[in-house]
Scaffold this motif. Structure first.
Motif, PDB file in Angstrom:
ATOM      1  N   GLU A 103       7.557   4.847   0.575  1.00  0.00           N
ATOM      2  CA  GLU A 103       7.120   3.695   1.367  1.00  0.00           C
ATOM      3  C   GLU A 103       5.692   3.337   0.981  1.00  0.00           C
ATOM      4  OE1 GLU A 103       5.916   2.513   5.924  1.00  0.00           O
ATOM      5  OE2 GLU A 103       7.197   4.266   5.621  1.00  0.00           O
ATOM      6  N   VAL A 104       5.467   2.076   0.696  1.00  0.00           N
ATOM      7  CA  VAL A 104       4.132   1.606   0.319  1.00  0.00           C
ATOM      8  C   VAL A 104       3.344   1.276   1.573  1.00  0.00           C
ATOM      9  CG1 VAL A 104       2.843  -0.200  -0.891  1.00  0.00           C
ATOM     10  CG2 VAL A 104       4.956   0.726  -1.892  1.00  0.00           C
ATOM     11  N   VAL A 105       2.168   1.867   1.690  1.00  0.00           N
ATOM     12  CA  VAL A 105       1.241   1.567   2.774  1.00  0.00           C
ATOM     13  C   VAL A 105       0.287   0.475   2.323  1.00  0.00           C
ATOM     14  CG1 VAL A 105      -0.641   2.506   4.199  1.00  0.00           C
ATOM     15  CG2 VAL A 105       1.399   3.890   3.733  1.00  0.00           C
ATOM     16  N   ARG A 106      -0.165   0.599   1.077  1.00  0.00           N
ATOM     17  CA  ARG A 106      -1.085  -0.389   0.509  1.00  0.00           C
ATOM     18  C   ARG A 106      -0.825  -0.506  -0.982  1.00  0.00           C
ATOM     19  NH1 ARG A 106      -7.494  -0.845   1.815  1.00  0.00           N
ATOM     20  NH2 ARG A 106      -7.330  -3.079   2.074  1.00  0.00           N
ATOM     21  N   GLU A 107      -0.548  -1.726  -1.412  1.00  0.00           N
ATOM     22  CA  GLU A 107      -0.339  -2.009  -2.834  1.00  0.00           C
ATOM     23  C   GLU A 107      -1.625  -1.676  -3.606  1.00  0.00           C
ATOM     24  OE1 GLU A 107       2.380  -3.510  -4.424  1.00  0.00           O
ATOM     25  OE2 GLU A 107       3.594  -3.741  -2.613  1.00  0.00           O
ATOM     26  N   PRO A 108      -1.527  -1.444  -4.920  1.00  0.00           N
ATOM     27  CA  PRO A 108      -2.726  -1.195  -5.709  1.00  0.00           C
ATOM     28  C   PRO A 108      -3.744  -2.335  -5.551  1.00  0.00           C
ATOM     29  CG  PRO A 108      -0.790  -0.650  -6.986  1.00  0.00           C
ATOM     30  CD  PRO A 108      -0.307  -1.327  -5.719  1.00  0.00           C
ATOM     31  N   TYR A 109      -5.010  -1.952  -5.407  1.00  0.00           N
ATOM     32  CA  TYR A 109      -6.090  -2.924  -5.235  1.00  0.00           C
ATOM     33  C   TYR A 109      -7.383  -2.328  -5.787  1.00  0.00           C
ATOM     34  CZ  TYR A 109      -7.862  -0.085  -1.379  1.00  0.00           C
ATOM     35  OH  TYR A 109      -8.375   0.956  -0.643  1.00  0.00           O
ATOM     36  N   GLU A 110      -8.368  -3.191  -5.972  1.00  0.00           N
ATOM     37  CA  GLU A 110      -9.696  -2.774  -6.422  1.00  0.00           C
ATOM     38  C   GLU A 110     -10.598  -2.670  -5.198  1.00  0.00           C
ATOM     39  OE1 GLU A 110     -13.394  -4.691  -8.872  1.00  0.00           O
ATOM     40  OE2 GLU A 110     -11.390  -4.994  -9.711  1.00  0.00           O
ATOM     41  N   PRO A 111     -10.980  -1.454  -4.805  1.00  0.00           N
ATOM     42  CA  PRO A 111     -11.818  -1.297  -3.612  1.00  0.00           C
ATOM     43  C   PRO A 111     -13.219  -1.885  -3.808  1.00  0.00           C
ATOM     44  CG  PRO A 111     -10.834   0.812  -4.259  1.00  0.00           C
ATOM     45  CD  PRO A 111     -10.600  -0.161  -5.373  1.00  0.00           C
ATOM     46  N   ASP A 112     -13.789  -2.414  -2.733  1.00  0.00           N
ATOM     47  CA  ASP A 112     -15.164  -2.946  -2.791  1.00  0.00           C
ATOM     48  C   ASP A 112     -16.157  -1.876  -3.238  1.00  0.00           C
ATOM     49  OD1 ASP A 112     -14.247  -5.397  -1.874  1.00  0.00           O
ATOM     50  OD2 ASP A 112     -14.754  -4.958   0.219  1.00  0.00           O
ATOM     51  N   HIS A 113     -15.924  -0.639  -2.826  1.00  0.00           N
ATOM     52  CA  HIS A 113     -16.848   0.454  -3.137  1.00  0.00           C
ATOM     53  C   HIS A 113     -16.604   1.059  -4.523  1.00  0.00           C
ATOM     54  CE1 HIS A 113     -13.299   2.338  -1.319  1.00  0.00           C
ATOM     55  NE2 HIS A 113     -13.554   3.354  -2.124  1.00  0.00           N
ATOM     56  N   ASP A 114     -15.608   0.528  -5.264  1.00  0.00           N
ATOM     57  CA  ASP A 114     -15.277   1.060  -6.586  1.00  0.00           C
ATOM     58  C   ASP A 114     -14.938  -0.082  -7.543  1.00  0.00           C
ATOM     59  OD1 ASP A 114     -14.673   2.850  -8.639  1.00  0.00           O
ATOM     60  OD2 ASP A 114     -12.655   3.294  -7.875  1.00  0.00           O
ATOM     61  N   PRO A 115     -15.951  -0.933  -7.881  1.00  0.00           N
ATOM     62  CA  PRO A 115     -15.692  -2.050  -8.789  1.00  0.00           C
ATOM     63  C   PRO A 115     -15.067  -1.567 -10.104  1.00  0.00           C
ATOM     64  CG  PRO A 115     -17.888  -2.209  -7.852  1.00  0.00           C
ATOM     65  CD  PRO A 115     -17.348  -0.860  -7.468  1.00  0.00           C
ATOM     66  N   GLY A 116     -13.975  -2.194 -10.482  1.00  0.00           N
ATOM     67  CA  GLY A 116     -13.265  -1.801 -11.691  1.00  0.00           C
ATOM     68  C   GLY A 116     -12.281  -0.661 -11.464  1.00  0.00           C
ATOM     69  N   GLY A 117     -12.292  -0.084 -10.269  1.00  0.00           N
ATOM     70  CA  GLY A 117     -11.396   1.020  -9.949  1.00  0.00           C
ATOM     71  C   GLY A 117     -10.079   0.530  -9.369  1.00  0.00           C
ATOM     72  N   LEU A 118      -9.234   1.469  -9.040  1.00  0.00           N
ATOM     73  CA  LEU A 118      -7.917   1.151  -8.512  1.00  0.00           C
ATOM     74  C   LEU A 118      -7.554   2.178  -7.448  1.00  0.00           C
ATOM     75  CD1 LEU A 118      -5.390  -0.698  -8.930  1.00  0.00           C
ATOM     76  CD2 LEU A 118      -4.520   1.111 -10.437  1.00  0.00           C
ATOM     77  N   SER A 119      -6.928   1.708  -6.377  1.00  0.00           N
ATOM     78  CA  SER A 119      -6.496   2.583  -5.298  1.00  0.00           C
ATOM     79  C   SER A 119      -5.193   2.046  -4.717  1.00  0.00           C
ATOM     80  CB  SER A 119      -7.580   2.650  -4.219  1.00  0.00           C
ATOM     81  OG  SER A 119      -7.255   3.613  -3.234  1.00  0.00           O
ATOM     82  N   PHE A 120      -4.412   2.921  -4.084  1.00  0.00           N
ATOM     83  CA  PHE A 120      -3.202   2.519  -3.380  1.00  0.00           C
ATOM     84  C   PHE A 120      -2.838   3.598  -2.372  1.00  0.00           C
ATOM     85  CE2 PHE A 120      -1.543   5.159  -6.755  1.00  0.00           C
ATOM     86  CZ  PHE A 120      -0.548   5.894  -6.136  1.00  0.00           C
ATOM     87  N   GLY A 121      -1.899   3.289  -1.490  1.00  0.00           N
ATOM     88  CA  GLY A 121      -1.456   4.265  -0.507  1.00  0.00           C
ATOM     89  C   GLY A 121       0.044   4.229  -0.328  1.00  0.00           C
ATOM     90  N   ILE A 122       0.644   5.423  -0.146  1.00  0.00           N
ATOM     91  CA  ILE A 122       2.087   5.548   0.096  1.00  0.00           C
ATOM     92  C   ILE A 122       2.300   6.565   1.217  1.00  0.00           C
ATOM     93  CG2 ILE A 122       2.869   4.854  -2.196  1.00  0.00           C
ATOM     94  CD1 ILE A 122       2.948   8.485  -1.461  1.00  0.00           C
TER      95      ILE A 122
END
Length: 140
Positions: A103-122
């Protein structure tokens, strides 16, 4: 059951995460998310009741999943836990997790605190939230 001699080493944080079916939870963490199994102690042997475990994240860190015991004040109910895991390759974890039907909690995104980075949640099969991302903290 096997008694394991304690190992001593540098400090660290090893979060516990609890499951009604800890054996299945551990299989998910290893087979889908990519943790490495170090030690799993079932007691009684073969019962499916995991009293202690160590799983290692290949990029650093450990987690200790086990069987939820509502009488243990240290255990949080399954589905009520959230953990963040640092990885250099969140896309690979995302692919494995979504291919397994997580189950996806949060699709992949670029966090404000990590420019150029990638995060997601399941969510794992018992509802615990696992976030993965490239942010590893500010150097210091």
């Amino acid at each position: 059951y096997e008694v394991v001699a304690p190992r001593r080493g540098p400090g660290g944080i090893w979060p516990g995460v609890y499951y009604r079916d800890a054996v299945a939870g551990i299989r998910y963490l290893v087979d889908v998310l990519g943790f490495e199994e170090v030690l799993v102690v079932e007691h009684p042997p073969g019962s499916g009741v995991v009293r202690y475990s160590e799983l290692r994240w290949p990029e650093g860190g450990n987690v200790s999943p086990g069987t939820y015991d509502p009488d243990n004040e240290y255990h949080q109910p399954p589905g009520g836990q959230a953990l963040y895991v640092v990885t250099a390759d969140p896309e690979a974890v995302w692919q494995r997790a979504t291919a397994a039907g997580s189950e996806v909690v949060r699709e992949p995104y670029e966090p404000d605190h990590d420019p150029g980075g990638l995060s997601f949640g399941i969510r794992d099969p018992e509802g615990n939230i696992w976030s993965f991302g490239t942010y590893a903290g500010e150097p210091g």
